[in-house]
Write an enzyme that holds these catalytic residues in place. Structure first.
Site, mmCIF file in Angstrom:
data_model
loop_
_atom_site.group_PDB
_atom_site.id
_atom_site.type_symbol
_atom_site.label_atom_id
_atom_site.label_comp_id
_atom_site.label_asym_id
_atom_site.label_seq_id
_atom_site.Cartn_x
_atom_site.Cartn_y
_atom_site.Cartn_z
ATOM 1 N N HIS A 1 1.124 -1.549 0.230
ATOM 2 C CA HIS A 1 -0.268 -0.048 -0.043
ATOM 3 C C HIS A 1 1.249 1.479 -0.145
ATOM 4 O O HIS A 1 1.995 1.333 0.494
ATOM 5 C CB HIS A 1 -0.689 -0.071 1.147
ATOM 6 C CG HIS A 1 -1.758 -1.090 1.564
ATOM 7 N ND1 HIS A 1 -2.038 -2.208 2.755
ATOM 8 C CD2 HIS A 1 -3.408 -1.014 0.459
ATOM 9 C CE1 HIS A 1 -3.525 -2.499 2.142
ATOM 10 N NE2 HIS A 1 -3.582 -1.901 0.379
ATOM 11 N N CYS B 1 -2.388 1.155 9.987
ATOM 12 C CA CYS B 1 -3.833 0.093 9.130
ATOM 13 C C CYS B 1 -4.415 -0.455 9.811
ATOM 14 O O CYS B 1 -5.863 -1.325 9.525
ATOM 15 C CB CYS B 1 -3.337 -1.690 8.642
ATOM 16 S SG CYS B 1 -1.099 -1.117 8.303
HETATM 17 C C1 CIR Z 1 -3.709 -7.527 3.764
HETATM 18 O O1 CIR Z 1 -2.551 -7.996 2.963
HETATM 19 O O2 CIR Z 1 -4.525 -6.618 3.183
HETATM 20 C C2 CIR Z 1 -3.186 -7.310 5.418
HETATM 21 N N1 CIR Z 1 -2.398 -8.382 5.466
HETATM 22 C C3 CIR Z 1 -2.448 -5.735 5.281
HETATM 23 C C4 CIR Z 1 -3.444 -4.470 5.538
HETATM 24 C C5 CIR Z 1 -2.162 -3.628 5.915
HETATM 25 N N2 CIR Z 1 -2.989 -2.676 5.863
HETATM 26 C C6 CIR Z 1 -2.467 -1.349 5.440
HETATM 27 O O3 CIR Z 1 -1.341 -0.610 5.053
HETATM 28 N N3 CIR Z 1 -3.650 -0.710 5.575
#
Ligand code: CIR
Length: 255
Positions: free
Chosen positions: A163, A250
């Site tokens: 991201h 996140c």
């Molecule tokens: C994913 O791959 O969607 C989750 N395991 C990690 C999400 C992390 N979110 C973020 O950086 N906003």
């Protein structure tokens, strides 16, 4: 970066099945919950009200509440996650957003947008195209963001980054913490950029929340650099979130 509220969600036991680019072992739900509780307390200590939603076992990655929504000017925009296993998280958080924000706007799109790709500054919203956020989604988000008085600036996230905010965060009105890789892509023109030291790239996923910059544990040189630049720094453990490619930003929706 001044907030009165944050929404978080307790990690589910199913977090062991959370998405990750590389398998370095499954996170421990118990330890993740401990680290999450410390995160919730730390945000509360800045004076904000922190809401903690119950775990959602059907969605292993649902602890990462930042991705299915964006809250701007007190209004919640329900997004459309790009990861297939995460799509249902948007509908699952909608009622909570109705309850805790000034109103919900549903992003009507055939495309995808995840909140992890959106960095809001005082006057603009930077959005990084990525494997999770595509042009169709961004264009449909544009009118919503503009109707709330913000400019939308679209940038490219280098392909090796999950991201946009995996490698960047806002430190104050005109300063951004970013990895050299992301900073060099030119997406922060007009901002002062503090770069993470070599080997501490994961520290770029930090958060400025009221008077404090929260940084993940294990990145001493980043913490020292921010301290030397005049920021109040607090270190939090994110060892279990890191196993599933998550970091500090996140874990909450801040507004
Ligand atoms: C994913 O791959 O969607 C989750 N395991 C990690 C999400 C992390 N979110 C973020 O950086 N906003």
């Amino acid at each position: 970066f001044q907030f009165t509220h944050a929404i978080t969600r307790t990690p589910s036991i199913s977090i062991t099945n959370g998405l990750r680019a590389e398998d370095r072992g499954a996170p421990s739900p118990d330890l993740f919950r401990e680290e999450h509780a410390a995160y919730v307390s730390a945000l509360s200590e800045t004076g904000a009200t922190v809401i903690c939603l119950p775990p959602l076992e059907d969605f292993p990655d649902s602890v990462f509440v930042e991705d299915p929504a964006l809250i701007l000017c007190g209004r919640a925009i329900v997004l459309q996650p790009g990861a297939e296993t995460r799509r249902g998280e948007a509908a699952a958080i909608r009622d909570d957003l109705l309850r805790y924000t000034d109103g919900v706007i549903d992003l009507n799109t055939d495309g995808f947008v995840e909140g992890g790709d959106i960095l809001c500054t005082d006057h603009e919203v930077l959005i990084g195209l990525s494997a999770r956020t595509n042009e169709a989604g961004v264009e449909d988000l544009r009118s919503v963001v503009e109707s709330l008085g913000y400019r939308l600036r679209v940038v490219n996230t280098p392909p090796e980054i999950l991201h946009f905010k995996t490698e960047s965060s806002l430190l104050d009105a005109d300063t951004i913490l970013a990895t050299p890789l992301l900073a060099r892509s030119g997406c922060f023109d007009g901002y002062r950029v503090i770069e993470t030291p070599d080997g501490e790239e994961a520290a770029a996923n930090s958060i400025r929340f009221n008077d404090t910059v929260f940084v993940s544990k294990g990145f001493d040189r980043t913490a020292e650099k921010l301290d030397a630049a005049g920021y109040k720094v607090k270190v939090l453990s994110t060892s279990q979130a890191a196993l599933v490619d998550g970091g500090l930003s996140c874990l909450s929706l801040r507004y």
